[in-house]
Design an enzyme around this catalytic site. Structure first.
Site, short mmCIF file in Angstrom:
data_model
loop_
_atom_site.label_atom_id
_atom_site.label_comp_id
_atom_site.label_asym_id
_atom_site.label_seq_id
_atom_site.Cartn_x
_atom_site.Cartn_y
_atom_site.Cartn_z
N LYS A 75 58.54 141.81 -66.10
CA LYS A 75 57.83 141.06 -67.15
C LYS A 75 57.77 141.82 -68.47
CE LYS A 75 54.98 138.18 -64.14
NZ LYS A 75 55.98 137.16 -64.01
N THR B 113 57.49 130.06 -66.09
CA THR B 113 56.56 130.09 -64.97
C THR B 113 55.23 130.62 -65.50
OG1 THR B 113 57.57 132.21 -64.37
CG2 THR B 113 58.28 130.27 -63.13
N ASP C 80 58.99 128.40 -59.75
CA ASP C 80 60.46 128.51 -59.70
C ASP C 80 61.07 127.17 -59.31
OD1 ASP C 80 60.38 131.23 -60.34
OD2 ASP C 80 60.36 131.85 -58.24
N THR D 90 52.54 132.97 -65.13
CA THR D 90 52.14 134.28 -65.67
C THR D 90 53.04 134.69 -66.83
OG1 THR D 90 51.51 134.86 -63.41
CG2 THR D 90 51.56 136.64 -65.01
N HIS E 285 58.59 134.75 -52.21
CA HIS E 285 59.21 133.45 -52.50
C HIS E 285 60.71 133.60 -52.78
CE1 HIS E 285 58.16 135.13 -56.38
NE2 HIS E 285 58.88 134.22 -57.00
N SER F 118 52.77 129.48 -61.41
CA SER F 118 53.30 130.81 -61.16
C SER F 118 54.46 130.67 -60.16
CB SER F 118 52.19 131.69 -60.58
OG SER F 118 52.68 132.98 -60.30
N GLY F 119 55.46 131.55 -60.28
CA GLY F 119 56.64 131.47 -59.42
C GLY F 119 56.33 131.31 -57.94
#
Length: 152
Positions: free
Chosen positions: A23, A45, A71, A47, A98, A65-66
Site C-alpha cells: 500500500k 478496494t 477484489d 482500504t 483471499h 476491502s479486498g
C-alpha cells in the site's frame, strides 16, 4: 472465441488495488502521478481507496476491502467493461487469505485484455504511454457472438 474491438475513452476508469505490504508503494506512486490520474475516474478496494483519497485528495469510488469481496467487485466491473486499466500492487512473498480472489481478478483482467500493472516499474511504463491519455482500442472476447452460437 472471436474477438471484437472495444474503445477505451480518453478518460479511463482505473482500478487501484494493493496488498497490505504494498500500500505504501502504491500510495507513493499515486502521489507522484496525481496530476495525470486526476484526469481519470479512479476506483479502488476499500482500504486502498481510503488511503489514496485521504493522502492525495483524489476522488476515488471505493469498493469493499479486498478480503471482504472488493477484489471480486473490481473483477465484475472488468467483465462488465467498466474498468479500463488495473493497477494492482500485489505481494508475491506473502500469502493472503483471499488468494483465490486475487487469482480471479488477474485472470479476468487477462480475459478482457485490459492493461495491468503489478508493480511500480510497470505502472510507470503504463502511465507514461501516450495511450494512457488518449482514445485507444483493445481486442476483447465477443461474448454476445459466443452466446449467439451457443444458443442455436
Amino acid at each position: 472465441m472471436e474477438q471484437i474491438d472495444r474503445t477505451l475513452a480518453t478518460e479511463k476508469n482505473i482500478a487501484l488495488v494493493a496488498h497490505d505490504h504494498c500500500k505504501s508503494s502504491l500510495l507513493e506512486w499515486v502521489k507522484n502521478n496525481s496530476e495525470q490520474l486526476s484526469h481519470h475516474k479512479l476506483f479502488a478496494t476499500g482500504t486502498t481507496g481510503n488511503l489514496v483519497n485521504h493522502h492525495t485528495g483524489l476522488e476515488v469510488t471505493q469498493m469493499l476491502s479486498g478480503p471482504m469481496g472488493g477484489d471480486q467487485q473490481i473483477g465484475a466491473m472488468i467483465a462488465e467493461k467498466k474498468i479500463d486499466i488495473l493497477i494492482f500492487f500485489w505481494d508475491p512473498l506473502n500469502a493472503v487469505p483471499h488468494d483465490p480472489d486475487v487469482k480471479a481478478l488477474l485472470r479476468l483482467a487477462t480475459v478482457w485484455n485490459i492493461p495491468v500493472a503489478t508493480n511500480r516499474a510497470t505502472a510507470n511504463f503504463l502511465i507514461s504511454s501516450p495511450l494512457f491519455s488518449q482514445e485507444s482500442k483493445i481486442k476483447i472476447p465477443d461474448y454476445e457472438g459466443y452466446l449467439k452460437e451457443r444458443l442455436k
